[in-house]
Motif scaffolding. Structure first.
Motif, PDB file in Angstrom:
ATOM      1  N   VAL A 104       0.856  -1.179   0.000  1.00  0.00           N
ATOM      2  CA  VAL A 104       0.000   0.000   0.000  1.00  0.00           C
ATOM      3  C   VAL A 104       0.893   1.230   0.000  1.00  0.00           C
ATOM      4  N   ASP A 105       0.344   2.368  -0.392  1.00  0.00           N
ATOM      5  CA  ASP A 105       1.136   3.597  -0.444  1.00  0.00           C
ATOM      6  C   ASP A 105       1.430   4.083   0.969  1.00  0.00           C
ATOM      7  N   SER A 108      -5.957  -6.283  -8.174  1.00  0.00           N
ATOM      8  CA  SER A 108      -7.027  -6.801  -9.041  1.00  0.00           C
ATOM      9  C   SER A 108      -7.090  -8.321  -9.005  1.00  0.00           C
ATOM     10  N   VAL A 109      -5.934  -8.999  -8.989  1.00  0.00           N
ATOM     11  CA  VAL A 109      -5.961 -10.458  -8.990  1.00  0.00           C
ATOM     12  C   VAL A 109      -6.454 -10.984  -7.647  1.00  0.00           C
ATOM     13  N   ALA A 110      -6.163 -10.276  -6.555  1.00  0.00           N
ATOM     14  CA  ALA A 110      -6.664 -10.696  -5.244  1.00  0.00           C
ATOM     15  C   ALA A 110      -8.175 -10.583  -5.188  1.00  0.00           C
ATOM     16  N   GLN A 111      -8.707  -9.468  -5.657  1.00  0.00           N
ATOM     17  CA  GLN A 111     -10.155  -9.258  -5.557  1.00  0.00           C
ATOM     18  C   GLN A 111     -10.918 -10.172  -6.523  1.00  0.00           C
ATOM     19  N   ALA A 112     -10.404 -10.334  -7.735  1.00  0.00           N
ATOM     20  CA  ALA A 112     -11.061 -11.229  -8.687  1.00  0.00           C
ATOM     21  C   ALA A 112     -10.978 -12.678  -8.219  1.00  0.00           C
ATOM     22  N   ILE A 162       2.588  -2.891 -10.503  1.00  0.00           N
ATOM     23  CA  ILE A 162       2.606  -4.055  -9.609  1.00  0.00           C
ATOM     24  C   ILE A 162       1.418  -4.024  -8.660  1.00  0.00           C
ATOM     25  N   LYS A 163       1.214  -2.900  -7.999  1.00  0.00           N
ATOM     26  CA  LYS A 163       0.132  -2.791  -7.023  1.00  0.00           C
ATOM     27  C   LYS A 163      -1.232  -2.974  -7.682  1.00  0.00           C
TER      28      LYS A 163
END
Length: 432
Positions: free
Chosen positions: A216-217, A317-321, A311-312
């Motif tokens: 995270v930022d 996106s891959v985690a949520q999908a 990267i982030k």
């Protein structure tokens, strides 16, 4: 060099094959626990180790300090830390948090404020603190998922209540602990709101950013915590174990010693600035060549992956999908609630179809299920499932990373679905 924002090979299975060296039988679904270094970064580390072995005296005694300063500057830039000498390297996040706990001059009536999902190693450090010095540990009982407003209100309200106590003696919240992203369940915390709110109540604030940089930022210049720690070996791709430990300039007098106390301890008073940072450079002959790999990790992120933002974005996106796909296969849901930033990270938590209760999984046996799922999943399918029993339900923490794709987690969900059926029938007891 890849174009900005464009990886040299596609993220997912192609990236895994091209730039990582996982065992052929292993599908890596749990990046968040230990991280992994890409092959180019590992090669850079191996070259540094060979250089150190080739001429240990000049490498350690003459060159290490300057080399570490350059790498610390890169880490400070990634965290927007205004002064490089406010940030040092330590082996891991636990070393950093323990350094804080063991250096504060605790007084009668001091209390530490945290919530119940504080990281287990840090929890153990707090138990030691309670045992050793009688410091009161106040755990705010909060059930995730929780709206951000409710979380902030509960933590600030608890701090005010403690500070108002006068019987049997006056108490104060000396230290408050918050996360950037909680480990288990894997949820983002509104730390940007919690830090100033708790500081306003008179507390020193330690931000556990183990899941921080690269995930995270982080803007330390804006956040201005008293203490901040973050692992560089989890999401930034530095080889294990390397963590950045930040102490605000005005608080460095509190942290007078390293763990272990080593050569640069000042017995007559605290140090700050460059002298304070120097204390952490060399605490003995541990192999810290991996601390010199920040540049190699950042080069990989930029030149192979297309940069931090790319990267982030993919990991999120891959985690949520994958969370949505897994929940569909398992017939459950993803942890979420309105008004919360908990999903604004590279984790997703999917509930498992397991039930605790009479005629199901007996409560006294529930704790055995998690270990059985992990061991059996790896032994039979080459998949390690990071699961947790949290408030009567099991959750699978999904880690988004550039070397995995939705199909990996779909296959994992199918394996887990079968394991849950077997667990519900009591197979985990037979194994035990």
């Amino acid at each position: 060099m890849t174009a900005h924002g464009t990886p040299s090979v596609p993220f997912g299975a192609a990236m895994r094959k091209a730039h990582f060296a996982f065992a052929p039988h292993y599908t890596p679904l749990n990046h968040g626990s230990y991280g992994v270094a890409p092959v180019p970064v590992r090669r850079a580390h191996e070259a540094l180790r060979a250089e150190a072995e080739g001429a240990a005296d000049p490498f350690i005694a003459l060159e290490l300090h300057g080399r570490l300063a350059a790498q610390r500057a890169l880490a400070a830039n990634a965290l927007n830390c205004p002064d490089v000498d406010d940030l040092v390297f330590v082996p891991n996040a636990t070393t950093a948090s323990d350094t804080v706990l063991k250096n504060i001059d605790w007084q009668a009536g001091d209390a530490v404020l945290c919530y119940e999902v504080v990281y287990d190693a840090l929890r153990s450090g707090l138990l030691w603190l309670e045992e050793k010095y009688g410091v009161s540990i106040h755990v705010v009982k909060l059930a995730w998922p929780i709206p951000d407003d409710d979380l902030v209100e509960a933590m600030v309200g608890a701090a005010r209540a403690i500070n108002a106590e006068t019987r049997p003696r006056r108490r104060r919240v000396r230290l408050a602990i918050v996360d950037t992203v909680v480990s288990l369940p894997g949820v983002r915390v509104p730390f940007e709101r919690l830090v100033p709110a708790l500081q306003a109540e008179g507390a020193l604030v330690l931000v556990d950013g183990a899941h921080g940089v690269g995930h995270v930022d982080i803007d330390l210049a804006a956040l201005r915590p008293d203490f901040f720690l973050t692992n560089l070996h989890k999401w930034l791709f530095v080889p294990r174990g390397c963590a950045a430990f930040y102490v605000a300039r005005g608080r460095q007098g509190l942290v007078r010693s390293t763990l272990p106390t080593s050569f640069y301890f000042a017995p007559k008073g605290g140090k700050s600035g460059g002298e304070w940072a120097e204390m952490f450079d060399f605490t003995g002959t541990n192999d810290t060549t991996n601390w010199l790999c920040v540049e190699a990790a950042l080069d990989f992120r930029t030149n192979v992956c297309g940069g931090d933002a790319a990267i982030k974005a993919y990991c999120y996106s891959v985690a949520q999908a994958s969370g949505a796909a897994a929940a569909k296969i398992l017939g459950t849901e993803v942890m979420d609630v309105a008004g919360s930033c908990l999903r604004d990270c590279c984790f997703a938590n999917v509930r498992l179809p397991l039930e605790v209760g009479a005629g199901k999984i007996e409560p006294e046996n529930a704790g055995k299920v998690t270990g059985w799922l992990k061991a059996t999943g790896y032994r039979e399918s080459g998949m390690y499932f990071q699961t947790i029993l949290y408030r009567g339900a099991w959750w699978w923490r999904i880690s988004g990373m550039i070397y995995v794709e939705v199909e990996d987690f779909e296959r994992g969900a199918e394996v887990l679905r079968d394991l849950c059926v077997r667990a519900q029938k009591g197979e985990f007891l037979e194994a035990a």
